[in-house]
Design a protein around this motif. Structure first.
Motif, PDB file in Angstrom:
ATOM      1  N   LYS A 126       6.605 -20.027  21.167  1.00 16.13           N
ATOM      2  CA  LYS A 126       5.897 -19.028  20.363  1.00 16.13           C
ATOM      3  C   LYS A 126       6.636 -17.687  20.384  1.00 16.13           C
ATOM      4  O   LYS A 126       6.782 -17.021  19.347  1.00 16.13           O
ATOM      5  N   LYS A 127       7.132 -17.304  21.547  1.00 18.93           N
ATOM      6  CA  LYS A 127       7.872 -16.041  21.656  1.00 18.93           C
ATOM      7  C   LYS A 127       9.121 -16.066  20.789  1.00 18.93           C
ATOM      8  O   LYS A 127       9.407 -15.105  20.058  1.00 18.93           O
ATOM      9  N   SER A 128       9.869 -17.168  20.815  1.00 17.55           N
ATOM     10  CA  SER A 128      11.073 -17.281  19.990  1.00 17.55           C
ATOM     11  C   SER A 128      10.719 -17.280  18.510  1.00 17.55           C
ATOM     12  O   SER A 128      11.431 -16.690  17.691  1.00 17.55           O
ATOM     13  N   GLY A 129       9.606 -17.944  18.160  1.00 20.90           N
ATOM     14  CA  GLY A 129       9.167 -17.945  16.769  1.00 20.90           C
ATOM     15  C   GLY A 129       8.777 -16.562  16.288  1.00 20.90           C
ATOM     16  O   GLY A 129       9.082 -16.178  15.146  1.00 20.90           O
ATOM     17  N   ASP A 130       8.120 -15.788  17.140  1.00 21.31           N
ATOM     18  CA  ASP A 130       7.744 -14.419  16.776  1.00 21.31           C
ATOM     19  C   ASP A 130       8.980 -13.536  16.620  1.00 21.31           C
ATOM     20  O   ASP A 130       9.029 -12.669  15.729  1.00 21.31           O
ATOM     21  N   VAL A 131       9.983 -13.747  17.476  1.00 23.17           N
ATOM     22  CA  VAL A 131      11.232 -12.989  17.368  1.00 23.17           C
ATOM     23  C   VAL A 131      11.922 -13.305  16.039  1.00 23.17           C
ATOM     24  O   VAL A 131      12.445 -12.410  15.359  1.00 23.17           O
ATOM     25  N   TRP A 132      11.920 -14.588  15.659  1.00 23.43           N
ATOM     26  CA  TRP A 132      12.505 -14.966  14.375  1.00 23.43           C
ATOM     27  C   TRP A 132      11.781 -14.284  13.224  1.00 23.43           C
ATOM     28  O   TRP A 132      12.421 -13.731  12.309  1.00 23.43           O
ATOM     29  N   LEU A 133      10.450 -14.295  13.245  1.00 25.79           N
ATOM     30  CA  LEU A 133       9.670 -13.711  12.159  1.00 25.79           C
ATOM     31  C   LEU A 133       9.922 -12.213  12.058  1.00 25.79           C
ATOM     32  O   LEU A 133      10.075 -11.666  10.951  1.00 25.79           O
ATOM     33  N   GLU A 134       9.999 -11.539  13.179  1.00 29.21           N
ATOM     34  CA  GLU A 134      10.271 -10.090  13.181  1.00 29.21           C
ATOM     35  C   GLU A 134      11.621  -9.804  12.558  1.00 29.21           C
ATOM     36  O   GLU A 134      11.767  -8.898  11.717  1.00 29.21           O
ATOM     37  N   ALA A 135      12.653 -10.570  12.962  1.00 27.10           N
ATOM     38  CA  ALA A 135      13.985 -10.355  12.381  1.00 27.10           C
ATOM     39  C   ALA A 135      14.019 -10.742  10.912  1.00 27.10           C
ATOM     40  O   ALA A 135      14.681 -10.091  10.101  1.00 27.10           O
ATOM     41  N   TYR A 136      13.294 -11.776  10.536  1.00 27.23           N
ATOM     42  CA  TYR A 136      13.281 -12.259   9.153  1.00 27.23           C
ATOM     43  C   TYR A 136      12.662 -11.237   8.201  1.00 27.23           C
ATOM     44  O   TYR A 136      13.127 -11.038   7.091  1.00 27.23           O
ATOM     45  N   LEU A 137      11.612 -10.587   8.667  1.00 27.55           N
ATOM     46  CA  LEU A 137      10.876  -9.658   7.797  1.00 27.55           C
ATOM     47  C   LEU A 137      11.470  -8.264   7.768  1.00 27.55           C
ATOM     48  O   LEU A 137      11.333  -7.551   6.765  1.00 27.55           O
ATOM     49  N   HIS A 138      12.163  -7.856   8.821  1.00 27.01           N
ATOM     50  CA  HIS A 138      12.543  -6.449   8.931  1.00 27.01           C
ATOM     51  C   HIS A 138      14.044  -6.210   8.987  1.00 27.01           C
ATOM     52  O   HIS A 138      14.464  -5.064   8.911  1.00 27.01           O
ATOM     53  N   GLN A 139      14.852  -7.231   9.143  1.00 23.58           N
ATOM     54  CA  GLN A 139      16.286  -6.987   9.222  1.00 23.58           C
ATOM     55  C   GLN A 139      16.893  -6.832   7.822  1.00 23.58           C
ATOM     56  O   GLN A 139      16.515  -7.512   6.898  1.00 23.58           O
ATOM     57  N   GLY A 189      15.859 -18.751  22.066  1.00 19.37           N
ATOM     58  CA  GLY A 189      16.741 -17.683  22.511  1.00 19.37           C
ATOM     59  C   GLY A 189      17.411 -16.938  21.378  1.00 19.37           C
ATOM     60  O   GLY A 189      16.785 -16.538  20.401  1.00 19.37           O
ATOM     61  N   GLU A 190      18.740 -16.799  21.500  1.00 20.57           N
ATOM     62  CA  GLU A 190      19.503 -15.993  20.558  1.00 20.57           C
ATOM     63  C   GLU A 190      19.511 -16.559  19.139  1.00 20.57           C
ATOM     64  O   GLU A 190      19.701 -15.818  18.177  1.00 20.57           O
ATOM     65  N   SER A 191      19.285 -17.862  18.996  1.00 16.58           N
ATOM     66  CA  SER A 191      19.270 -18.444  17.652  1.00 16.58           C
ATOM     67  C   SER A 191      18.110 -17.913  16.827  1.00 16.58           C
ATOM     68  O   SER A 191      18.180 -17.880  15.592  1.00 16.58           O
ATOM     69  N   SER A 192      17.034 -17.469  17.469  1.00 20.81           N
ATOM     70  CA  SER A 192      15.885 -16.922  16.745  1.00 20.81           C
ATOM     71  C   SER A 192      16.284 -15.672  15.980  1.00 20.81           C
ATOM     72  O   SER A 192      15.947 -15.506  14.797  1.00 20.81           O
ATOM     73  N   VAL A 193      17.020 -14.786  16.623  1.00 17.86           N
ATOM     74  CA  VAL A 193      17.476 -13.556  15.974  1.00 17.86           C
ATOM     75  C   VAL A 193      18.498 -13.868  14.891  1.00 17.86           C
ATOM     76  O   VAL A 193      18.451 -13.303  13.788  1.00 17.86           O
ATOM     77  N   GLU A 194      19.420 -14.776  15.188  1.00 14.09           N
ATOM     78  CA  GLU A 194      20.467 -15.106  14.222  1.00 14.09           C
ATOM     79  C   GLU A 194      19.882 -15.663  12.927  1.00 14.09           C
ATOM     80  O   GLU A 194      20.269 -15.257  11.827  1.00 14.09           O
ATOM     81  N   TYR A 195      18.948 -16.615  13.067  1.00 16.31           N
ATOM     82  CA  TYR A 195      18.335 -17.208  11.876  1.00 16.31           C
ATOM     83  C   TYR A 195      17.512 -16.176  11.109  1.00 16.31           C
ATOM     84  O   TYR A 195      17.492 -16.175   9.873  1.00 16.31           O
ATOM     85  N   GLY A 196      16.823 -15.292  11.838  1.00 17.87           N
ATOM     86  CA  GLY A 196      16.028 -14.274  11.173  1.00 17.87           C
ATOM     87  C   GLY A 196      16.874 -13.297  10.389  1.00 17.87           C
ATOM     88  O   GLY A 196      16.569 -12.967   9.233  1.00 17.87           O
ATOM     89  N   ARG A 197      17.967 -12.833  10.989  1.00 14.69           N
ATOM     90  CA  ARG A 197      18.848 -11.876  10.318  1.00 14.69           C
ATOM     91  C   ARG A 197      19.509 -12.470   9.078  1.00 14.69           C
ATOM     92  O   ARG A 197      19.760 -11.773   8.097  1.00 14.69           O
ATOM     93  N   LYS A 198      19.795 -13.768   9.144  1.00 11.77           N
ATOM     94  CA  LYS A 198      20.447 -14.436   8.018  1.00 11.77           C
ATOM     95  C   LYS A 198      19.443 -14.991   6.997  1.00 11.77           C
ATOM     96  O   LYS A 198      19.827 -15.689   6.059  1.00 11.77           O
ATOM     97  N   LYS A 199      18.153 -14.677   7.212  1.00 10.26           N
ATOM     98  CA  LYS A 199      17.070 -15.085   6.302  1.00 10.26           C
ATOM     99  C   LYS A 199      16.990 -16.612   6.142  1.00 10.26           C
ATOM    100  O   LYS A 199      16.726 -17.130   5.048  1.00 10.26           O
ATOM    101  N   ARG A 200      17.221 -17.313   7.217  1.00  5.18           N
ATOM    102  CA  ARG A 200      17.124 -18.773   7.194  1.00  5.18           C
ATOM    103  C   ARG A 200      15.703 -19.187   7.558  1.00  5.18           C
ATOM    104  O   ARG A 200      15.186 -18.811   8.603  1.00  5.18           O
ATOM    105  N   ARG A 201      15.094 -19.988   6.687  1.00  4.62           N
ATOM    106  CA  ARG A 201      13.722 -20.427   6.919  1.00  4.62           C
ATOM    107  C   ARG A 201      13.589 -21.881   6.470  1.00  4.62           C
ATOM    108  O   ARG A 201      13.013 -22.196   5.431  1.00  4.62           O
ATOM    109  N   TYR A 202      14.129 -22.778   7.261  1.00  6.00           N
ATOM    110  CA  TYR A 202      14.030 -24.194   6.944  1.00  6.00           C
ATOM    111  C   TYR A 202      12.663 -24.749   7.336  1.00  6.00           C
ATOM    112  O   TYR A 202      12.197 -25.733   6.764  1.00  6.00           O
ATOM    113  N   LEU A 203      12.024 -24.114   8.301  1.00  3.61           N
ATOM    114  CA  LEU A 203      10.700 -24.495   8.774  1.00  3.61           C
ATOM    115  C   LEU A 203       9.939 -23.224   9.133  1.00  3.61           C
ATOM    116  O   LEU A 203      10.554 -22.168   9.334  1.00  3.61           O
TER     117      LEU A 203
END
Length: 364
Positions: free
Chosen positions: A351-364, A163-177
């Motif tokens: 998978k959907k949450s993981g894709d949301v994280w990747l999108e936020a991680y790469l483009h935010q 859910g919402e944690s996917s966007v939060e982690y992506g925006r903050k550039k967190r990539r523990y896994l």
């Protein structure tokens, strides 16, 4: 009627007018050692009493600075008996102009009779409190499903993002896994280890760090009984190995059976919804059959399981048509899925949450 109370109001004096509080004042009291809640428009200071709550301090603490009326009615069979414990904690009431709920109402405020078909083994007696404390100390139920930090089933970051944690982690550039592949490594560490690590290790760590001695005592009683039963047969190493093996096997069943009703649903932060809306938005049912009912322990009726936490599971099938009809009447969503679809949706949601994280991680 008393005037608007001060944020640090004390216990109400017998016979004196009750002070009134606004939600903006109540919201200031949601700290571990300073916690208020509202039940039936009355304001209670549970700061010290929460540690004595039979269901545990965490469960009642999740409703801090909120209206807990619906949860209060859902979890307690004898409301008049429980109100006796609340009376000394009463400090005031909501101001007349304040709404009963501190937040949006997603549906008409309706409450299903929580004891429909329920039979209780407890009677009003001096042992009632002790019996409830024993049962609730061993069996925890989450009253805030799919809410981060309030539902242990979905508070699984940083291992999995939902859910919402996917966007939060992506925006903050967190990539523990590699979260964009979490639907794949889920099979390696999710079903085998969730029960063992999340429910055993994490809960014990919480009880030790936060000094929850009552909860720790009940947990210790379980481990002691387990070791006393099996150590004479297998020795201490064998008993410990048996415990881990049972937990791993149990974890596979538990994860698939419970998460098919939760992970694909809306997951995020507190929305302050009424009881019915919060339970329905966070859960769904799986189509019943004799086999599915048995295999899932009737947890395929997850909606009823959350709406009526004190109802015996074998009654879910009986009450489900009534709940579904009532949802249709009030325009509430009542989702039912085929069993295999529900299982596949777990992987799809990850998978959907993981894709949301990747999108936020790469483009935010």
């Amino acid at each position: 009627m008393g005037g608007v109370g001060e944020p640090g109001g004390g216990p109400a004096q017998p016979g004196a007018p009750l002070p009134t509080f606004r939600w903006e004042q109540i919201r200031q009291h949601n700290l571990p050692d300073d916690k208020w809640l509202v039940i039936e428009r009355r304001v209670y200071d549970i700061s010290r009493w929460a540690q004595r709550h039979p269901g545990g301090s965490r469960l009642i603490g999740h409703h801090g600075a909120e209206d807990a009326t619906d949860a209060f009615r859902a979890f307690h069979q004898d409301l008049n008996f429980v109100r006796k414990f609340l009376q000394p904690l009463l400090i005031g009431e909501l101001a007349p102009e304040e709404p009963s709920h501190d937040g949006p109402q997603d549906a008409q405020s309706w409450c299903l009779q929580h004891d429909l078909g329920h039979t209780s083994v407890f009677r009003k007696s001096q042992w009632n409190h002790v019996a409830q404390q024993f049962v609730m100390g061993q069996l925890k139920h989450h009253a805030k499903p799919n809410i981060f930090h309030k539902d242990p089933d979905v508070t699984v970051a940083p291992v999995f993002l939902l859910g919402e944690s996917s966007v939060e982690y992506g925006r903050k550039k967190r990539r523990y896994l590699p979260y964009n592949h979490q639907h794949l490594y889920f099979f390696l560490i999710g079903p085998p280890l969730l029960t063992l690590v999340n429910f055993e290790v994490e809960n014990l760590a919480y009880m030790l760090v936060c000094m929850q001695w009552t909860d720790l005592l009940w947990a210790a009683s379980f481990y002691s009984r387990f070791l006393l039963c099996y150590t004479p047969f297998y020795g201490l190493p064998g008993a410990l190995l048996l415990f881990v093996a049972v937990r791993v096997l149990e974890s596979h069943w538990f994860v698939w059976i419970t998460q098919m009703n939760h992970i694909p649903k809306e997951i995020g932060h507190e929305k302050h919804r009424d009881w019915a809306s919060s339970q329905l938005s966070a859960t769904c049912n799986v189509e019943p059959s004799l086999f599915i009912d048995w295999f899932s322990g009737h947890l395929n009726f997850q909606i009823e399981h959350h709406l009526f936490p004190t109802m015996p599971r074998h009654n879910y099938r009986k009450v489900a048509p009534l709940v579904q009809a009532l949802c249709a009447k009030h325009g509430l969503s009542y989702e039912v899925k085929p069993f295999l679809t529900a299982l596949v949706d777990i992987v799809g949601s990850l998978k959907k949450s993981g894709d949301v994280w990747l999108e936020a991680y790469l483009h935010q």
